[in-house]
Design an enzyme around this catalytic site. Sequence first.
Site, PDB file in Angstrom:
ATOM      1  CB  SER A 174      -1.076   0.058   0.986  1.00  0.00           C
ATOM      2  OG  SER A 174       0.051   0.062   2.438  1.00  0.00           O
ATOM      3  CE1 TYR A 199       1.917   7.311  -2.366  1.00  0.00           C
ATOM      4  CE2 TYR A 199       3.424   8.725  -1.024  1.00  0.00           C
ATOM      5  CZ  TYR A 199       2.116   8.682  -1.384  1.00  0.00           C
ATOM      6  OH  TYR A 199       1.364   9.614  -1.061  1.00  0.00           O
ATOM      7  CB  CYS A 204      15.942   6.797  -3.414  1.00  0.00           C
ATOM      8  SG  CYS A 204      15.336   7.496  -2.046  1.00  0.00           S
ATOM      9  CG  ASN A 232      11.680   9.220  -5.228  1.00  0.00           C
ATOM     10  OD1 ASN A 232      11.193   9.927  -6.007  1.00  0.00           O
ATOM     11  ND2 ASN A 232      10.890   8.961  -4.250  1.00  0.00           N
TER      12      ASN A 232
END
Lengths: 351, 351, 351, 351
Positions: free
Chosen positions: B14, B16, B151, B318
Site C-alpha cells: 500500500s 508508494y 534511493c 526515487n
Amino acid sequence: MAIETLNVSIVGGSGYVGGELLRILLFHPGVRIQQVTSRKFSGIPVSFIHPNLRDTTDLKFSSPDHIKPCDILFLALPNGESMKNMRKWMEIADKVIDLGADFRFRKAEDWNYWYKSEHTFPEVLVKFVYGIPEINREKIKSAKYVAGPGCEAIVSILCLYPFVKNKIIKNFPIIIDAKMGSSQAGSKASWSTHHPERSGAVRSYKPTGHRHTGEIEQALKVFSPDLSVCISATAVEIVRGILVTIHTFLNGKCDEKGIWEILKKEYRNEPFIRFVKMDQGLYRFPEPKVVMGTNFCEIGFEIEERSSRLVLIGAIDNLVKGSAGNAVQCMNLMAGFPEKTGLEFSGIHPF
Amino acid sequence: MAIETLNVSIVGGSGYVGGELLRILLFHPGVRIQQVTSRKFSGIPVSFIHPNLRDTTDLKFSSPDHIKPCDILFLALPNGESMKNMRKWMEIADKVIDLGADFRFRKAEDWNYWYKSEHTFPEVLVKFVYGIPEINREKIKSAKYVAGPGCEAIVSILCLYPFVKNKIIKNFPIIIDAKMGSSQAGSKASWSTHHPERSGAVRSYKPTGHRHTGEIEQALKVFSPDLSVCISATAVEIVRGILVTIHTFLNGKCDEKGIWEILKKEYRNEPFIRFVKMDQGLYRFPEPKVVMGTNFCEIGFEIEERSSRLVLIGAIDNLVKGSAGNAVQCMNLMAGFPEKTGLEFSGIHPF
Amino acid sequence: MAIETLNVSIVGGSGYVGGELLRILLFHPGVRIQQVTSRKFSGIPVSFIHPNLRDTTDLKFSSPDHIKPCDILFLALPNGESMKNMRKWMEIADKVIDLGADFRFRKAEDWNYWYKSEHTFPEVLVKFVYGIPEINREKIKSAKYVAGPGCEAIVSILCLYPFVKNKIIKNFPIIIDAKMGSSQAGSKASWSTHHPERSGAVRSYKPTGHRHTGEIEQALKVFSPDLSVCISATAVEIVRGILVTIHTFLNGKCDEKGIWEILKKEYRNEPFIRFVKMDQGLYRFPEPKVVMGTNFCEIGFEIEERSSRLVLIGAIDNLVKGSAGNAVQCMNLMAGFPEKTGLEFSGIHPF
Amino acid sequence: MAIETLNVSIVGGSGYVGGELLRILLFHPGVRIQQVTSRKFSGIPVSFIHPNLRDTTDLKFSSPDHIKPCDILFLALPNGESMKNMRKWMEIADKVIDLGADFRFRKAEDWNYWYKSEHTFPEVLVKFVYGIPEINREKIKSAKYVAGPGCEAIVSILCLYPFVKNKIIKNFPIIIDAKMGSSQAGSKASWSTHHPERSGAVRSYKPTGHRHTGEIEQALKVFSPDLSVCISATAVEIVRGILVTIHTFLNGKCDEKGIWEILKKEYRNEPFIRFVKMDQGLYRFPEPKVVMGTNFCEIGFEIEERSSRLVLIGAIDNLVKGSAGNAVQCMNLMAGFPEKTGLEFSGIHPF
C-alpha cells in the site's frame, strides 16, 4: 515622525526588482515616488505590470528620457546597462543606488573577467560602496553611491562573513550550493521560463563558474586573502527565494556553542538577521517560504563531527533582502531614516 | 518470448514503492502477481490506494498473515521491519528482494551505527547482494537474496563509481548535495507533509548525518578504502525525483575528454544510464522531471578549472531507479529475463 | 503480431502534441515513423526538444518542405495552418489525421464564426470524420480523413453525450466550467506563460465565448437540435490535464441508478472510458493527475436533489485523450490495429 | 493616533486562521494581544507553529482554561466548538467575533440542516450580526457579537449581492463553481492533504451539497426570497485563495455599462472591493495570487450575449478577506478604529 520627505525615482520600473521597490517605497513614510521609468510601458499605469498595486497607486511609467532631478535614484536595470549612463544618473541625483552588477567590483578587471565584457566607466568604481549594511553600515551611511549586491552573493556573504572573519573555517573548499526561484531570472519570457518547461524543475543551470563567485570572494578576501569559493546553482520550483547550503570545513575544533557565540557577536543587533536552528518542529532551519516578502536573512547551521564539516544554511527573498528591500535598508541609512522603516512586513504563513 | 511465468508477491503493497512495483509488474510479460499484502487495507482493491491502476487490475490486498509460497518475493516495508520475519520470507520464496534498509550493509555494526538500533538477524547479511546491476550484475544474476539500495545512495554511487574506481577524484571531501521530492518520505501523512506546509518548500531537512552515507561509503570503499562522503539533503517542491549535485575535486589534471572516456568505459552498454551534458538547450544536465516514471539514471558533469572541482550531477525517479524499477531490473537478472523487460517506459514531457 | 508496418509522418513535430505523438508512436508495434517535421529545428535531434526521448530514438526533425509520401500523416499544426496545404497532404498520404481545428466543423460558417477568419478550403470539410471513437467508431474505421477534436471539446462531449442522447438533461443551461493546464496553450513562450506569472495561477482566461462551444454544440445537436452550451475556462497550476465540471439540470426525475444505467449502456465496452464515483477515499471523482500520460477519459457525476442538478465531472490528459492519444486510437481503427495498441500506459501515482 | 489600546485574545490560535489573526493584530496600532490559546501547544512560542512570526513576537500559547477577561475575543475554532462555551466567552469579553460556522445562521434549523447536528445554543443566534461590512456595516458598528462568514460564502455573496439586490439576474440557476486552496481545509494533516496526493490536484471534492449554500441563500434571500444557489467546489494547486466563477443569467437586457453602474453604485467607496476587468494584459480578471495576504475582494465579470449569461468572477485570500482580515475589519468597525487599520498590506507580485 518629523522626517523630511525625499523625492525618489526608479529607473527600470517594469521588472520584478522595480516592482518590489515600488511595493516597498509606496508605503515608506519618508519618501515620495517621483518617477518610475519604463521605455516599453511608458504612459501605462504601473499596476498593469504589477497587479498587486491596483488601487494602491495611480502612478504611470515615465520614459527614461524624461527623468528629472531627484534626491535618490534607484537603478534597476539589466547588468551592463547602468554604466552606460552613470554620468547622467550622478548628475540628476544626489544619491544613487544601483541594483545591477556594474559597480559591485572595486576593480574593472574583476568585472571584465566575470561578465566577459569591458567595463566602460571604471574610474568611478571606487566611489561605490558595496551595499551590505551588516558589513558596511558606516560606509553606507556616508555614501553617495551604493552598489546593491547580487542576491546569491548577499545571502552567501552574510552566512560566511562571521566565520571567515573569525578564522573558524578553512579557506578552501567553501562550496555554495544554491537553490533558486524563477523570479531571479527576471521578467522576460523565454523557453527556459515557459511554464510547462520550468514547472517542477530541479534544474542544474550553473554547476560551475557562477558570476557571483567574484563578488563573494571580493567581500571575504578582506578577511582572508587566500580564500576561494565554488558555487553550483540549481533552479527549483518556487518563484521567490534562495536557499544556500554552504559546505565548509572547520579549521580546528569548534562546537555548537562556539558557533553560536560567533554568530551572536557579529549579528547580535542586526534588525534583519534571524537565527534559525531548532531541534524540533518543521521549520528547524532557514527557509525561503518563511521570509517571502520580507527583508530577513535567516541563518542556521549544523556541524558534522565525523567530517569536521560546518554546514551553513541561509535563506532570503531574492527580490527583497536579495535586492529591493536591502536597497531600501541602504537608503534608510543614507538618508538618516530608522533602518527598518518600510521594511516591517513579517511574512505570510502558510502560502 | 518463451519465458516461464513466475509467481511474485509483494509484502507491503500500500506504500508508494509497493504501488510502483504493481504498476511495473502488472505489465511485465514474465510474471504473475500472486499476492500484494497490506494489513490495513486487506480485502480492499489495490486501486483504492493506487488510483492509476483502476480498470487495469482487480487485485485486492491480502493480509500479510496469509502470504503463500511464491517464486520471488518483494519486500517493501519500513526500515527495520523486514528483518523481523526474514526467516519466514526466505522459507516461502526462492528469491527475496528487500527494498528496505535492513540488509544493505555487510556488517551489523554499520546498521547499528546508522540506524541507531540493534540488528536482529545479522547472520544472513552476507547472503544478500547489494542490488546495483551496474556494479554487481554478475552477483545479482546468481543471487537468491538482493537488498535494493537507498534511493539517494544509488544515484550517488552511480555518479561516483567510475571516478572513484579510476582514481580520478580525491577521497575527501566528496560532498553530495541532494534535492528530494516528497514521495521519498512515504505515504504516511504528517505535519511535515501537510500540503500547506510542504508546498513550495526548499527545506533543509538533513544537513548532516544522512543514513545513506554508510551505504555509499560501503560501496565505494571497495575501490578506495580511505574515502569518505558528506551528505546534505534538501526537500524541494516535487513529488518524485532526486537530483544530486556532487562536489568532488580532481586528483590531478583531467579534462572533459578524460571524464567522458571514463564514463563511457564504465557505462557504455548500460541500458539505464543516460549521459546528459549539452552546450545548448534547456535540458543540458540531468533532471528528475525528464526521468519521472522511468528507470533511467541520468548522469552529467562540469569541470571548474580554477578550483579543480568536478561537479557530478545525477537524476533518478526515487520510486523507480531509486527503488521499484531497480528491483525489477534485479529480478530480470535473477530470473534470466532480458534486463529491460517491463521497464521500457520513456517518460513524459512536459508535465 | 502479424500486422503490417505502416509508414507514418508527423507534420509539426516540435510542439507538445507532436512530441506526444512521437512518444506513443515510437513504441507502437504497427508503425514506423518516417519523418517528423519542424521548420525551425530541421536537422536537430527530436530529443533536443523532447528530452524524454533521449536514447530512445535518433530521429531528427525534417524540413516540412521535404515531406515524403507515407501511409498515414498526422498534422499537429497551429489552428488555421493545415487548411493552407491540405491539398498537398491529401496527395502524399493515403490517410490524414489533422489535430488542429481546421476541419472539425461540417460547415465553413461555423469555422468563420468561431475562429473569426474565412475558411479557405471548405469543399473538403464533409470528407472529414470528427474523430471521437466512442461516438463515430464505424465512420472512423472507414475514414480517409479524420479531424481530431479539441481537448476541451472531447472531454465535454464524452461526459454529455449519453445524457443528451437519452434526453435526460435539459437543453439549457448546460454550463461547462473547465480547469486547464498550461500545456494546452502550446510550447511557445509568452508573458502569460512566464513561470513567475503563471505559477500558482487560478486564472479566468476565457469566461465566455470559448471556441470549443461550436464543436460541442455541433456534436450534440445531432441528438437534440435545440441544445446550447456555455463554457468558462480557468487556467490552474498543472501542466497537463483538464477537469470539466459540467452543470446540467435533469429533465425529469432520475436517480443515481438511472444515471449509471445510461452510462453503462453507452460506454460499457469502451476501452478508454473509466467511471469514477466512490463514496470513500481520496480519488472519488475524475482527476487529471490520475490519467496523466494515459488515454483514459474518466467520467463521474453527482446529483443534487434540491436543485435537480446533475453535475458531470470529466478528466483527461489534454495531450493524450485530448489530442495525440486519441489520434492514435483513431489511427488504430483506420488501420485495423487493435484499438488499444500503443496506448496501454496506466499512468503514474503519485507524482 | 490617539486611539485607545484594546486588549484582545484569540481562542484557537494554532490553526491557520489563528495565525493570520496574529499576523495582522501584532501590527495593529489599536490593540494589544493579551492571550492566544492552544490546548495542544500551551506554553510553546507561537512562532513554533507560525514561523513567519519569529523575532516579531515572544508570545506563547496559553491554555484555553486560563483565558482571562478582555475587550474583544476572537474565536477561531472548528465548526461546532464555539457554541459549547459561548456563554463563557460572552462573559469574559465585551465583544466576541466568532470565525466558525456556529452562529452564522439566524435559525437553528438551518444549522441543523447544513451541519447535520443539533444546535445547542440557539437562543443567542439572533444576537449575532453576520459579519460582512459591505452589507451590514451599520449593524456591525453597534454589534457586540459578530459571526464571520464562511470563506466561500463571503466572496460569493460579495459578487452576487449587487445583482440580486438590483434584480438583474434570474433567481435560478445561480451556479457557483469554486476553486479552493489547500489551507481552507485547516492545519490538521490527513491523507487528503498529504503532499504527494494533494500536489497538482484538480480535485472535485464537493460537487453538490456544499454547506455554504445555506449562508449564501440566507444573505441573498433578503433581497429575493425565491432565489436558490448551487455550489460545486474543486481543490486546486494553491495553498491560499479562492476563485469563484459564478454562472448567472440576466433577467432582461443589460449591457456592460449597466453592470458597471450597479457595481459602482453598491461598492463605490468600499475600501476592500477592487474591480478587475481589463481588455488586455495578464491580470484581466480577479485572481487569488494577486490578493494573497491582503484583505481585498476582487470582482470582475463578462457577459455572454448568445446565452444571456453573466459570469461573475471573485477572488479572495480565504484566510484574510475570507476570515481573519475580514474579522479585523469588523473589529475596526466595532471599536471605532479607521476601517482599514492593520489591513493595508498591498500583496506581493510575483510569487
